[in-house]
Design a protein around this motif. Structure first.
Motif, mmCIF file in Angstrom:
data_model
loop_
_atom_site.group_PDB
_atom_site.id
_atom_site.type_symbol
_atom_site.label_atom_id
_atom_site.label_comp_id
_atom_site.label_asym_id
_atom_site.label_seq_id
_atom_site.Cartn_x
_atom_site.Cartn_y
_atom_site.Cartn_z
ATOM 1 N N ILE A 193 19.775 -64.175 133.517
ATOM 2 C CA ILE A 193 19.916 -64.917 134.768
ATOM 3 C C ILE A 193 20.047 -63.898 135.898
ATOM 4 N N TYR A 194 19.245 -64.066 136.947
ATOM 5 C CA TYR A 194 19.235 -63.141 138.074
ATOM 6 C C TYR A 194 19.918 -63.768 139.277
ATOM 7 N N ASN A 195 20.519 -62.927 140.092
ATOM 8 C CA ASN A 195 21.133 -63.387 141.336
ATOM 9 C C ASN A 195 20.022 -63.653 142.353
ATOM 10 N N ASP A 196 19.225 -64.647 142.034
ATOM 11 C CA ASP A 196 18.038 -64.984 142.804
ATOM 12 C C ASP A 196 17.658 -66.400 142.394
ATOM 13 N N ILE A 197 16.406 -66.752 142.475
ATOM 14 C CA ILE A 197 15.944 -68.064 142.019
ATOM 15 C C ILE A 197 15.539 -67.963 140.557
ATOM 16 N N ASN A 198 16.126 -68.802 139.712
ATOM 17 C CA ASN A 198 15.802 -68.847 138.298
ATOM 18 C C ASN A 198 15.239 -70.229 137.965
ATOM 19 N N THR A 199 14.206 -70.278 137.164
ATOM 20 C CA THR A 199 13.576 -71.540 136.794
ATOM 21 C C THR A 199 13.593 -71.694 135.281
ATOM 22 N N ILE A 200 14.111 -72.821 134.817
ATOM 23 C CA ILE A 200 14.135 -73.142 133.387
ATOM 24 C C ILE A 200 13.163 -74.289 133.164
ATOM 25 N N ILE A 201 12.172 -74.044 132.316
ATOM 26 C CA ILE A 201 11.102 -75.019 132.105
ATOM 27 C C ILE A 201 11.094 -75.451 130.646
ATOM 28 N N GLY A 202 11.008 -76.756 130.409
ATOM 29 C CA GLY A 202 10.930 -77.245 129.031
ATOM 30 C C GLY A 202 10.711 -78.747 129.011
ATOM 31 N N ASP A 203 10.191 -79.226 127.900
ATOM 32 C CA ASP A 203 9.959 -80.664 127.750
ATOM 33 C C ASP A 203 11.288 -81.409 127.638
ATOM 34 N N LYS A 204 11.220 -82.722 127.743
ATOM 35 C CA LYS A 204 12.403 -83.565 127.597
ATOM 36 C C LYS A 204 13.010 -83.353 126.212
ATOM 37 N N GLY A 205 14.321 -83.158 126.182
ATOM 38 C CA GLY A 205 15.012 -82.996 124.919
ATOM 39 C C GLY A 205 15.088 -81.567 124.407
ATOM 40 N N THR A 206 14.595 -80.615 125.186
ATOM 41 C CA THR A 206 14.613 -79.221 124.712
ATOM 42 C C THR A 206 15.908 -78.499 125.062
ATOM 43 N N GLY A 207 16.800 -79.134 125.847
ATOM 44 C CA GLY A 207 18.113 -78.541 126.064
ATOM 45 C C GLY A 207 18.351 -77.972 127.447
ATOM 46 N N LYS A 208 17.534 -78.346 128.410
ATOM 47 C CA LYS A 208 17.690 -77.802 129.765
ATOM 48 C C LYS A 208 19.044 -78.182 130.359
ATOM 49 N N THR A 209 19.421 -79.436 130.228
ATOM 50 C CA THR A 209 20.699 -79.884 130.799
ATOM 51 C C THR A 209 21.872 -79.170 130.144
ATOM 52 N N GLU A 210 21.819 -78.988 128.831
ATOM 53 C CA GLU A 210 22.897 -78.303 128.121
ATOM 54 C C GLU A 210 22.974 -76.833 128.526
ATOM 55 N N ILE A 211 21.822 -76.228 128.806
ATOM 56 C CA ILE A 211 21.820 -74.844 129.286
ATOM 57 C C ILE A 211 22.520 -74.758 130.644
ATOM 58 N N ILE A 212 22.240 -75.728 131.518
ATOM 59 C CA ILE A 212 22.899 -75.754 132.832
ATOM 60 C C ILE A 212 24.412 -75.893 132.657
ATOM 61 N N LYS A 213 24.837 -76.745 131.724
ATOM 62 C CA LYS A 213 26.269 -76.905 131.472
ATOM 63 C C LYS A 213 26.889 -75.590 130.970
ATOM 64 N N SER A 214 26.140 -74.884 130.112
ATOM 65 C CA SER A 214 26.636 -73.604 129.601
ATOM 66 C C SER A 214 26.769 -72.589 130.726
ATOM 67 N N LEU A 215 25.808 -72.584 131.620
ATOM 68 C CA LEU A 215 25.867 -71.653 132.751
ATOM 69 C C LEU A 215 27.044 -71.991 133.656
ATOM 70 N N GLU A 216 27.271 -73.280 133.886
ATOM 71 C CA GLU A 216 28.401 -73.704 134.712
ATOM 72 C C GLU A 216 29.716 -73.251 134.081
ATOM 73 N N THR A 217 29.839 -73.412 132.772
ATOM 74 C CA THR A 217 31.055 -72.971 132.073
ATOM 75 C C THR A 217 31.236 -71.460 132.200
ATOM 76 N N TYR A 218 30.146 -70.722 132.035
ATOM 77 C CA TYR A 218 30.222 -69.258 132.111
ATOM 78 C C TYR A 218 30.712 -68.808 133.484
ATOM 79 N N PHE A 219 30.109 -69.332 134.537
ATOM 80 C CA PHE A 219 30.459 -68.881 135.890
ATOM 81 C C PHE A 219 31.866 -69.334 136.276
ATOM 82 N N ASN A 220 32.300 -70.495 135.771
ATOM 83 C CA ASN A 220 33.689 -70.912 136.004
ATOM 84 C C ASN A 220 34.666 -69.962 135.329
ATOM 85 N N GLN A 221 34.355 -69.566 134.090
ATOM 86 C CA GLN A 221 35.227 -68.645 133.359
ATOM 87 C C GLN A 221 35.278 -67.273 134.021
#
Length: 291
Positions: A242-270
């Protein structure tokens, strides 16, 4: 990193203000005050080799100083301005080429045909900056034809306003602003270009300008990169950059994009790094809260 690739240190043409003349001491003070880390000296139809050496020497602990000149150029009967900037490691060769063009002609009377400009400096790998959408500009078609002749040099366009930079970039043009300083007492308030990477030399700047992917990735990796473990699915762990810039996550429905966003949110909060998350599915609640 603030840079100024259109900087005057001398009054060279009739009608220019005396306040363009600057001593090396005031030059250093004003550049340091403005926190500019790279300056190209680009006086009109004039390159003072001795002044360049003096300024480069006194400023070497504060900023880089590159040699340049702002030429009056003619193309198909129309006059315009094109700045020409050289690698400082090639300043002696640059000076010889410039003086060979200028000869004994005064700055007020000098102009060079745009084709001769390309023939003279292209092999040196210079940086050209042409006035665009402002006074002393050449037509876009002529600039395009000029750019097509270049093999080692590159061409930027310098508009009058900052807002034009984004418009030009959207249409595939390299664009930049410089101070075009007229009064050194007001240098701090001039327009400067800003780049997000701390470059250390001419070649690095050229590679970034050309958007060399290896050079861009190198700077991103050393300056702005996080390697973060995320969980796209239960009991599935991957590491993504993940870069301190614009990052794009691309994937079909059900591939885990939302869960990745949740993981990133948890990481940055910690890590106690400020972050705001907005999910498209939350739009109704978001809208109600906004109202």
């Amino acid at each position: 990193m603030l840079i100024d690739l259109h900087c005057h240190t001398k009054k060279t043409k009739t009608g220019e203000a005396d306040t363009r003349d600057v001593s090396k001491e005031i030059f250093l003070d004003k550049v340091d005050e403005a926190n500019v880390k790279l300056v190209a000296i680009t006086n009109h139809n004039h390159f003072d080799y001795e002044q360049y050496i003096e300024f480069e020497e006194i400023a070497k602990e504060t900023c880089m100083v590159w040699p340049g000149i702002e030429f009056d150029v003619e193309c198909n009967g129309i006059r315009g301005h094109i700045i020409t900037i050289s690698d400082p490691d090639k300043v002696e060769e640059f000076n010889d080429l410039v003086q060979g063009l200028l000869g004994d002609t005064s700055p007020d009377q000098f102009y060079v045909d745009i084709s001769l400009l390309s023939e003279t400096f292209d092999d040196l790998g210079v940086l050209f900056i042409a006035h665009f959408n402002k006074s002393e500009e050449l037509p876009l078609n002529d600039l395009h034809s000029f750019e097509q002749t270049l093999t080692k040099a590159i061409l930027f366009k310098e508009p009058a306003k900052l807002i034009s930079i984004g418009i030009l970039a959207t249409h595939g043009h390299l664009a930049i602003l410089g101070s075009d300083v007229k009064d050194w007492d007001d240098y701090y308030n001039c327009n400067f270009a800003e780049i997000k990477f701390e470059i250390s030399g001419y070649n690095q700047f050229i590679q970034l300008a050309k958007k060399n992917p290896h050079m861009v990735k190198h700077f991103l990796d050393i300056s702005f990169k996080y390697d973060i473990q995320v969980y796209p699915h239960q009991n599935t762990k991957i590491t993504i950059p993940i870069y301190n810039d614009i990052n794009t996550i691309i994937g079909d429905k059900g591939t885990g994009k939302t869960e990745i966003i949740k993981s990133l949110e948890t990481y940055f909060n910690q890590e106690d790094i400020n972050n705001t998350v907005y999910r498209g599915g939350d739009k109704e609640k978001w809208y109600e809260d906004l109202i």
